[in-house]
Design an enzyme around this catalytic site. Structure first.
Site, PDB file in Angstrom:
ATOM      1  N   LYS A 168       5.612  50.476  16.677  1.00 33.26           N
ATOM      2  CA  LYS A 168       6.728  50.470  15.898  1.00 33.26           C
ATOM      3  C   LYS A 168       7.818  49.614  17.357  1.00 33.26           C
ATOM      4  O   LYS A 168       7.674  50.423  17.556  1.00 33.26           O
ATOM      5  CB  LYS A 168       7.686  51.417  15.476  1.00 33.26           C
ATOM      6  CG  LYS A 168       9.227  51.890  14.355  1.00 33.26           C
ATOM      7  CD  LYS A 168       9.703  53.058  15.016  1.00 33.26           C
ATOM      8  CE  LYS A 168      10.680  52.787  16.187  1.00 33.26           C
ATOM      9  NZ  LYS A 168      11.686  51.894  15.731  1.00 33.26           N
ATOM     10  N   ALA A 222      17.767  59.586  26.590  1.00 34.48           N
ATOM     11  CA  ALA A 222      18.275  60.797  25.161  1.00 34.48           C
ATOM     12  C   ALA A 222      16.711  60.502  24.468  1.00 34.48           C
ATOM     13  O   ALA A 222      16.836  61.871  23.945  1.00 34.48           O
ATOM     14  CB  ALA A 222      19.397  59.921  24.985  1.00 34.48           C
ATOM     15  N   GLU A 241       8.072  56.725  29.178  1.00 34.32           N
ATOM     16  CA  GLU A 241       8.624  55.426  30.293  1.00 34.32           C
ATOM     17  C   GLU A 241       9.779  55.509  29.379  1.00 34.32           C
ATOM     18  O   GLU A 241      10.596  54.779  28.487  1.00 34.32           O
ATOM     19  CB  GLU A 241       7.789  53.922  29.956  1.00 34.32           C
ATOM     20  CG  GLU A 241       6.426  54.291  30.798  1.00 34.32           C
ATOM     21  CD  GLU A 241       6.257  54.675  32.184  1.00 34.32           C
ATOM     22  OE1 GLU A 241       7.304  54.750  32.536  1.00 34.32           O
ATOM     23  OE2 GLU A 241       5.203  55.160  31.693  1.00 34.32           O
ATOM     24  N   CYS A 275      14.354  48.017  33.011  1.00 27.84           N
ATOM     25  CA  CYS A 275      15.258  49.684  33.459  1.00 27.84           C
ATOM     26  C   CYS A 275      14.916  49.618  34.860  1.00 27.84           C
ATOM     27  O   CYS A 275      15.199  51.031  34.960  1.00 27.84           O
ATOM     28  CB  CYS A 275      13.653  50.859  31.966  1.00 27.84           C
ATOM     29  SG  CYS A 275      12.323  49.754  33.383  1.00 27.84           S
ATOM     30  N   GLU A 371      23.359  54.527  34.119  1.00 25.24           N
ATOM     31  CA  GLU A 371      22.539  53.081  33.892  1.00 25.24           C
ATOM     32  C   GLU A 371      22.674  52.231  33.187  1.00 25.24           C
ATOM     33  O   GLU A 371      23.643  52.184  31.855  1.00 25.24           O
ATOM     34  CB  GLU A 371      21.094  53.683  32.890  1.00 25.24           C
ATOM     35  CG  GLU A 371      20.524  52.838  32.578  1.00 25.24           C
ATOM     36  CD  GLU A 371      19.448  53.333  31.960  1.00 25.24           C
ATOM     37  OE1 GLU A 371      19.175  53.883  30.761  1.00 25.24           O
ATOM     38  OE2 GLU A 371      18.230  52.249  32.182  1.00 25.24           O
TER      39      GLU A 371
HETATM   40  P1  NAD Z   1      16.143  53.685  22.491  1.00 24.46           P
HETATM   41  O1  NAD Z   1      15.960  54.844  23.333  1.00 24.46           O
HETATM   42  O2  NAD Z   1      17.136  53.944  21.723  1.00 24.46           O
HETATM   43  O3  NAD Z   1      15.026  52.908  21.844  1.00 24.46           O
HETATM   44  C1  NAD Z   1      13.631  52.970  21.647  1.00 24.46           C
HETATM   45  C2  NAD Z   1      12.639  52.929  20.681  1.00 24.46           C
HETATM   46  O4  NAD Z   1      12.953  54.481  20.149  1.00 24.46           O
HETATM   47  C3  NAD Z   1      13.469  51.919  19.148  1.00 24.46           C
HETATM   48  O5  NAD Z   1      12.276  51.871  18.529  1.00 24.46           O
HETATM   49  C4  NAD Z   1      13.654  52.913  18.914  1.00 24.46           C
HETATM   50  O6  NAD Z   1      14.138  52.477  17.386  1.00 24.46           O
HETATM   51  C5  NAD Z   1      13.112  54.643  18.713  1.00 24.46           C
HETATM   52  N1  NAD Z   1      13.742  55.837  18.364  1.00 24.46           N
HETATM   53  C6  NAD Z   1      14.996  55.752  18.151  1.00 24.46           C
HETATM   54  N2  NAD Z   1      15.106  57.075  17.915  1.00 24.46           N
HETATM   55  C7  NAD Z   1      14.001  57.490  18.171  1.00 24.46           C
HETATM   56  C8  NAD Z   1      13.471  59.748  18.000  1.00 24.46           C
HETATM   57  N3  NAD Z   1      13.797  60.206  17.649  1.00 24.46           N
HETATM   58  N4  NAD Z   1      12.024  59.330  17.759  1.00 24.46           N
HETATM   59  C9  NAD Z   1      10.924  58.637  18.669  1.00 24.46           C
HETATM   60  N5  NAD Z   1      11.844  56.903  18.040  1.00 24.46           N
HETATM   61  C10 NAD Z   1      12.775  56.994  18.508  1.00 24.46           C
HETATM   62  O7  NAD Z   1      16.175  52.693  23.766  1.00 24.46           O
HETATM   63  P2  NAD Z   1      16.576  51.244  23.698  1.00 24.46           P
HETATM   64  O8  NAD Z   1      17.901  51.180  23.792  1.00 24.46           O
HETATM   65  O9  NAD Z   1      15.525  50.129  22.872  1.00 24.46           O
HETATM   66  O10 NAD Z   1      16.399  50.634  25.240  1.00 24.46           O
HETATM   67  C11 NAD Z   1      16.499  50.739  26.358  1.00 24.46           C
HETATM   68  C12 NAD Z   1      16.848  51.710  27.267  1.00 24.46           C
HETATM   69  O11 NAD Z   1      15.168  51.425  27.690  1.00 24.46           O
HETATM   70  C13 NAD Z   1      17.396  51.534  28.909  1.00 24.46           C
HETATM   71  O12 NAD Z   1      17.554  53.427  28.922  1.00 24.46           O
HETATM   72  C14 NAD Z   1      15.647  51.553  29.562  1.00 24.46           C
HETATM   73  O13 NAD Z   1      16.053  51.890  30.641  1.00 24.46           O
HETATM   74  C15 NAD Z   1      14.447  52.167  28.534  1.00 24.46           C
HETATM   75  N6  NAD Z   1      13.547  51.300  29.261  1.00 24.46           N
HETATM   76  C16 NAD Z   1      12.484  52.040  29.618  1.00 24.46           C
HETATM   77  C17 NAD Z   1      11.866  52.131  30.197  1.00 24.46           C
HETATM   78  C18 NAD Z   1      10.306  51.895  31.055  1.00 24.46           C
HETATM   79  O14 NAD Z   1       9.211  51.551  30.910  1.00 24.46           O
HETATM   80  N7  NAD Z   1      10.452  52.698  31.684  1.00 24.46           N
HETATM   81  C19 NAD Z   1      11.410  50.224  30.209  1.00 24.46           C
HETATM   82  C20 NAD Z   1      12.432  49.582  29.470  1.00 24.46           C
HETATM   83  C21 NAD Z   1      13.162  50.521  28.935  1.00 24.46           C
END
Ligand code: NAD
Length: 467
Positions: A168, A222, A241, A275, A371
């Site tokens: 997804k 979150a 991650e 990230c 962040e």
């Molecule tokens: P996000 O958590 O808002 O969304 C990530 C994914 O989760 C999306 O596909 C979203 O649709 C899905 N999602 C939303 N609600 C959900 C739920 N209740 N249950 C399951 N999935 C759900 O994050 P974002 O804004 O897309 O990405 C930015 C964040 O991701 C930043 O905090 C960044 O640091 C982090 N990130 C971490 C890594 C890593 O490897 N550690 C890599 C890239 C990004």
């Protein structure tokens, strides 16, 4: 014009409805994406479950071959995929090509790995074998910063070890994943790899689904907490991650002229939307002004614009929400510190903010503690490296960190005391598929990549035979 489709059980199908996808360089709709429904998410899980018995017992050499063909198909379509990625994600075309090529390389790496099974004991009394069995249906949930690289970092190990997958993508970057699904459909048996899209409403359906055995999630802390809670009910395996607030500590023996380019790259790659980008820079007071000056030169020289145009180094922020968040941080940083480069926001439709350097800020300021995930770097002055280390570690995050120093041994001593999953010395953000990657503290759980990451898509089964 491409007709984007979901991939469910080997069929390219329309979504239950559609949604707009915005080109962040213009702020305008660039395409309609299918939007999956709860029924379609359930159908994708059912298809993956149906495909699992045959795929998991397919000889590993055949699975390996399929992954190599998949990587070849990506490489053959690199231009098409890269252009699509730039259009929806915003990153410059050259970076999009690196992402697609890198993603294919990740798949090739996993395709080259051997079985993790081993014989623990073979004596007169018993033979004990340790096997790694696939788990079943894996849900891969992906953010918008590296839609294809992060997907392939999960797809490679999951499929090599015999799992099937429902992927997804993030709601603001679904198109390249759908294009990839179309390109690779037919290489894998129906149902082995499925893609559903959503408007942030199907992630929870997948993580709570009783037939999903593992969730491999990349995204914010979150949301990661929600995933963890949701997975508890069926004791799903999870790899998380999550977010980071990486600190880089620059020791007093560093020559700012020599190191500034690498530090700037570590902070502003992918427009800071990484990230493990440098998000807080601690610089010794003796070289603080000079380091700030060098960073300002790089920030002012950066070519910002529509990533589809030649010569662009930094594209727009990926989406309106992130654009507004970083804008807010820029406004606040004007009050808490001094903006010495950037700070300009383009209101002409695209989500552009020039690379921004903020000086004279410190811990406790929002720009340091949070962040930012965007093109704004706080530079913090310190006098005692022990104190800098303490401040670097005073975060709920613990993804990456780095220490910079001419005396690499001394710098390495501090790096070893960073409470992070990765600590670099004289560099930041060096990620390859053969090196495990994961976060300490609230930056994650488990690791991805390398044999350790491969193992996370499996369950140990011990076969203990009496003699
Ligand atoms: P996000 O958590 O808002 O969304 C990530 C994914 O989760 C999306 O596909 C979203 O649709 C899905 N999602 C939303 N609600 C959900 C739920 N209740 N249950 C399951 N999935 C759900 O994050 P974002 O804004 O897309 O990405 C930015 C964040 O991701 C930043 O905090 C960044 O640091 C982090 N990130 C971490 C890594 C890593 O490897 N550690 C890599 C890239 C990004």
């Amino acid at each position: 014009m491409n007709q984007y489709k979901l991939l469910i059980g080997g069929q390219l199908v329309d979504g239950a409805s559609t949604m707009d996808v915005i080109n962040p360089a213009t702020g305008k709709v660039c395409a309609q994406s299918p939007r999956g429904s709860v029924d379609q998410a359930n159908a994708a899980v059912a298809a993956a479950k149906t495909a699992f018995p045959a795929w998991s017992t397919t000889p590993v050499e055949e699975r390996r071959g399929a992954l190599v063909r998949l990587a070849e198909a990506m490489e053959a379509n690199i231009e098409k995929l890269a252009e699509q990625l730039t259009t929806e994600q915003g990153k410059p075309l050259a970076d999009a090509r690196v992402e697609i090529g890198g993603a294919a390389a990740f798949i090739r790496y996993f395709a080259s790995l051997d079985s993790l099974s081993k014989v623990i004991e073979d004596t007169d009394v018993r033979r004990v074998e340790q096997h790694r069995r696939p788990l079943g249906v894996v849900a891969a949930i992906i953010p918008w910063n590296f839609p294809i690289l992060l997907l392939c970092g999960k797809l490679g190990p999951a499929l090599l070890t015999g799992n099937t997958m429902v992927a997804k993508p993030a709601p603001t970057t679904p198109l390249t994943t759908l294009l990839l699904a179309e390109i690779i459909n037919g290489i894998l048996p129906p149902g082995v790899f499925n893609v559903v899209t959503d408007a942030n409403d199907l992630g929870g359906v997948l993580t709570a689904h009783p037939d999903v055995r593992k969730v491999s999630f990349t995204g914010s802390t979150a949301t990661g907490k929600k995933v963890m809670a949701s997975a508890a009910d069926t004791v799903k395996r999870i790899t998380l991650e999550l977010g980071g607030n990486d600190a880089a500590i620059v020791l007093d023996d560093v020559d700012p002229k020599e190191s500034a380019a690498a530090i700037f790259g570590g902070a502003f790659a992918n427009n800071g939307q990484v990230c493990l980008a440098i998000k807080r820079l601690y610089v010794h007071e003796s070289i603080y002004d000079e380091m700030v000056g060098e960073l300002v030169k790089h920030a002012n020289a950066a070519v910002v614009g529509n990533g589809l145009e030649e010569g662009i180094q930094i594209g727009p922020l990926q989406n309106k929400m992130q654009f507004d968040k970083v804008r807010g941080l820029v406004d606040e940083a004007r009050k808490s510190g001094k903006i010495v480069a950037g700070g300009q926001v383009d209101d002409g439709g695209g989500y552009f903010i020039r690379p921004t350097i903020v000086r004279d800020v410190t811990d406790g300021d929002r720009i340091v503690d949070e962040e930012q995930f965007g093109p704004i770097l706080p530079v913090i002055k310190y006098s005692d490296p022990e104190d800098a280390l303490k401040r670097a570690n005073a975060s709920t995050f613990g993804l990456g960190g780095s220490v910079w120093g001419k005396d690499a041994k001394r710098a390495g001593g501090y790096a070893a005391r960073l409470e992070t999953g990765t600590a670099w010395v004289n560099k930041h953000m060096d990620i390859t598929p053969n090196v495990p990657f994961g976060g300490a503290k609230q930056s994650g759980m488990g690791v991805e990549f390398s044999e350790e990451g491969l193992a996370e898509f499996t369950q140990i089964q011990v076969i203990n035979i009496a003699k």
